[in-house]
Design a protein around this motif. Structure first.
Motif, short mmCIF file in Angstrom:
data_model
loop_
_atom_site.label_atom_id
_atom_site.label_comp_id
_atom_site.label_asym_id
_atom_site.label_seq_id
_atom_site.Cartn_x
_atom_site.Cartn_y
_atom_site.Cartn_z
N GLN A 124 0.93 -1.11 -0.11
CA GLN A 124 0.14 0.01 0.13
C GLN A 124 0.89 1.15 0.08
O GLN A 124 0.61 2.13 -0.81
CB GLN A 124 -1.04 -0.25 1.15
N HIS A 125 1.90 1.33 0.69
CA HIS A 125 2.90 2.33 0.78
C HIS A 125 3.51 2.60 -0.58
O HIS A 125 3.65 3.94 -0.91
CB HIS A 125 3.92 2.28 1.92
N ILE A 126 3.68 1.64 -1.19
CA ILE A 126 4.43 1.63 -2.43
C ILE A 126 3.29 2.20 -3.69
O ILE A 126 3.86 3.01 -4.49
CB ILE A 126 5.34 0.39 -2.84
N ARG A 127 2.27 1.70 -3.43
CA ARG A 127 1.26 2.15 -4.45
C ARG A 127 0.88 3.44 -4.11
O ARG A 127 0.55 4.23 -5.00
CB ARG A 127 0.07 1.28 -3.82
N ASN A 128 0.85 3.90 -2.87
CA ASN A 128 0.55 5.39 -2.73
C ASN A 128 1.67 6.25 -3.25
O ASN A 128 1.61 7.58 -3.66
CB ASN A 128 0.45 5.51 -1.07
N LEU A 129 3.02 5.69 -3.11
CA LEU A 129 4.16 6.70 -3.60
C LEU A 129 4.10 6.81 -5.27
O LEU A 129 4.35 7.87 -5.66
CB LEU A 129 5.40 5.95 -2.89
N GLU A 130 3.76 5.57 -5.64
CA GLU A 130 3.73 5.75 -7.24
C GLU A 130 2.37 6.58 -7.50
O GLU A 130 2.72 7.24 -8.66
CB GLU A 130 3.37 4.11 -7.68
#
Length: 291
Positions: free
Chosen positions: A36-42
């Motif tokens: 989820q954190h990586i998706r938010n960063l993307e």
């Protein structure tokens, strides 16, 4: 603009391991949280940072561009925190080392390096020459080959020609290279080594029927226990020659490659790695002068 530090930390771990599962294990969070954190960063960047593969991850071009900056930033933060917390901070240096080089050359000299560089926390991960710099989170790796590994900077350390070795008892049966045809020729996973050795003598190699090994260390031990004749890098097994467990029935050698110090081109060498590299080169130069 507020920096998404948690997301960047999870991106760094995922980029090093190329795995959400291992990143989550390192950070002691759930895989879903990392994802989820990586998706938010993307979404924040408007660019994908990873390609999701059936077995792990692969960095996109944008991910490759971002990761070295993020990794270096976290490394500098860690170093600054250590400087505040410790009078003499130690810098971690994780190096993968093929086992033959570790035992045959590096370990006998490690005490000197540690005495010279007490601020470097050297961590060695041995292998049988199969290594993934990014996936294993290594700063560098010492490996054997021709120096051509994609995406890596390689500096040659040492050439180590191969020579037949066996027990003293077996060597008494070997008067000339042709006598090897009656012996069990032990093999490494590099299948052309015996052919290359005989070619240097302008002879046709007999069929090697001995067992195959994926490690020179086990290959040498098999030879020392009388299983047959092995082609081994002489300089890496001087200790077994000195002990009398192995002997060289023939002086002829074949050069099949060298040991190299490698690190990713996408990640600049740390200060600790530069010191370690300079020490390696100085030691090897001193060795060559004493030969």
């Amino acid at each position: 603009m507020q920096l998404p530090l948690n997301a960047l930390r999870m991106f760094d771990a995922a980029a090093r391991h190329l795995s959400l599962t291992r990143a989550a294990q390192e950070l002691h969070v759930t895989q879903a949280a990392v994802s989820q954190h990586i998706r938010n960063l993307e979404e924040r960047l408007g660019k994908p940072l990873f390609r999701r593969l059936p077995r792990g991850l692969a960095l996109t071009d944008e991910g490759h561009a971002l990761w070295p900056v993020v990794a270096q930033s976290f490394e500098r933060i860690q170093q600054s925190l250590q400087q505040v917390a410790e009078p003499r901070p130690r810098e971690i240096l994780t190096v993968g080392v093929v086992g033959t080089f570790a035992i045959g050359w590096l370990i006998p000299r490690l005490n000197q390096f540690q005495q010279l560089q007490p601020h470097i926390d050297l961590r060695l991960l041995t292998n049988n020459n199969r290594v993934d710099l990014a996936g294993e989170g290594l700063d560098a790796a010492v490996r054997f080959g021709d120096g051509a590994w994609h995406g890596t900077h390689a500096q040659m350390l040492l050439r180590t020609p191969l020579s037949p070795m066996c027990t003293p008892a077996l060597a008494q049966q070997l008067r000339e290279p042709a006598d090897l045809a009656r012996q069990s020729l032990l093999r490494s996973y590099r299948s052309q080594e015996w052919e290359g050795w005989f070619a240097g003598l302008e002879q046709t190699a007999p069929l090697a029927r001995g067992a195959m090994f994926d490690s020179s260390l086990t290959l040498a031990e098999a030879a020392a226990q009388g299983a047959g004749v092995a082609l081994l890098p002489t300089r890496m097994f001087e200790h077994m020659l000195q002990q009398g467990r192995l002997v060289r029935p023939f002086a002829h050698e074949v050069d099949t490659g060298a040991y190299w110090l490698t690190h990713l081109k996408s990640r600049p060498a740390s200060g600790a790695l530069q010191i370690f590299r300079q020490w390696l080169i100085a030691q090897l130069q001193a060795d060559s002068e004493n030969l």
